[in-house]
Design an enzyme around this catalytic site. Sequence first.
Site, PDB file in Angstrom:
ATOM      1  N   GLN A 236       5.275 -30.805  21.347  1.00  0.00           N
ATOM      2  CA  GLN A 236       5.339 -30.393  19.952  1.00  0.00           C
ATOM      3  C   GLN A 236       3.971 -30.447  19.279  1.00  0.00           C
ATOM      4  OE1 GLN A 236       8.292 -32.679  17.777  1.00  0.00           O
ATOM      5  NE2 GLN A 236       9.730 -32.653  19.492  1.00  0.00           N
ATOM      6  N   CYS A 237       3.008 -31.080  19.931  1.00  0.00           N
ATOM      7  CA  CYS A 237       1.683 -31.255  19.325  1.00  0.00           C
ATOM      8  C   CYS A 237       0.972 -29.917  19.189  1.00  0.00           C
ATOM      9  CB  CYS A 237       0.833 -32.209  20.160  1.00  0.00           C
ATOM     10  SG  CYS A 237       1.463 -33.892  20.208  1.00  0.00           S
TER      11      CYS A 237
ATOM     12  N   SER B 125       8.121  -7.956  11.171  1.00  0.00           N
ATOM     13  CA  SER B 125       8.087  -8.584  12.495  1.00  0.00           C
ATOM     14  C   SER B 125       9.062  -9.738  12.645  1.00  0.00           C
ATOM     15  CB  SER B 125       6.675  -9.052  12.849  1.00  0.00           C
ATOM     16  OG  SER B 125       6.307 -10.177  12.097  1.00  0.00           O
TER      17      SER B 125
ATOM     18  N   THR C 206       3.096  -6.545   7.367  1.00  0.00           N
ATOM     19  CA  THR C 206       2.573  -6.653   6.002  1.00  0.00           C
ATOM     20  C   THR C 206       1.487  -5.632   5.708  1.00  0.00           C
ATOM     21  OG1 THR C 206       3.101  -9.016   5.874  1.00  0.00           O
ATOM     22  CG2 THR C 206       1.385  -8.219   4.396  1.00  0.00           C
TER      23      THR C 206
ATOM     24  N   ARG D 297      10.813 -28.839  23.548  1.00  0.00           N
ATOM     25  CA  ARG D 297       9.597 -29.302  22.864  1.00  0.00           C
ATOM     26  C   ARG D 297       9.709 -30.807  22.671  1.00  0.00           C
ATOM     27  NH1 ARG D 297       6.256 -26.288  20.038  1.00  0.00           N
ATOM     28  NH2 ARG D 297       6.549 -27.468  18.113  1.00  0.00           N
TER      29      ARG D 297
END
Length: 337
Positions: free
Chosen positions: A273-274, A59, A13, A240
Amino acid sequence: MSKKIYVAYTGGTIGMRPSDSGYAPGDNLMGLLEEKLSPDVMASLPAFELFEYPQLIDSSNIRPGNWEQIAADIASRYEQFDGFVVLHGTDTMAYSCSMISFMLQNLQKPVIFTGSQIPLCEARTDGLENLVGALTVATDDRIKEVCLYFNGRLLRGNRSRKLNAYLFDAFDSPNYPWLGRADIHVELNETLLWQPKEAEKFQLDCDGETHVGILQLFPGITARWMESALNQPMDAFILRTYGTGNGPDADHALLDTFARATASGKLIVNLTQCHRGTVHQGSYAAGSALAKAGIVGGLDTTTEAMFCKLHHLYSLGLGTDAVKAMLSVSLAGEVSI
């Protein structure tokens, strides 16, 4: 003696310009900087040489070949410069930071990734502050690792994650403190900085096709779905899970699917996943069941860092047993041990 910094502009960006289909990678970043900064301000910055990659990328399109290009670029110029800045898109910056930290281990010089949420061509860009801050910390001899600098925060690259798509403070390192902060003064927490114990070890091998897949548990997941995923031609999978590494221990068919996969030589690594936390597979029966099925805990490594670590180790030609033994070994500060 003044420091000289090498700046690799890979895309992202920060250098994008408007197009008919939205922002797209734009060339001549140096010209844009000269438009934005007066000669006096440019002269006050650390001395730097900017190289613009011939094929600039968003990206989101990053592939292992791009990591090999960046690592080889830095390695080839390592003796010529005192520090390095990589201008990169934010979407996969945490992955790239992680991979470069494994490919360029035991650095004795700073490698700082940065980018922006708003392009330099816009009035409200955050790109100027991020670039100036990255150039500044890239001159600091105390930094001997790959870092990510964004919105005044200096983070260990392989601990970082992009957590916000709309705010300037897009990145954080949930399981490791910030390495530093740039306010009126740039302050580093030296006790947190990575201290290489050996000479530089550059391992530039990076297979073009990935060895790793990422899976996520969800309520109602079935053994059939998981079996189909695990049958993909990959050496390792990141699973996960919930909480501290828990899964549905009442689903015996699902557990049998995991056990068959690990018995066949697939490596399955358990990550939570936390947003924050570490995996302890023995804390609950639901986690112990996964361990009994041959799944290995990934501790507090981020998903991005684990993906890159596994890809790196398999790219070196290591077998699954050898890779498994390295999961709890900190190669570049990516895991707490």
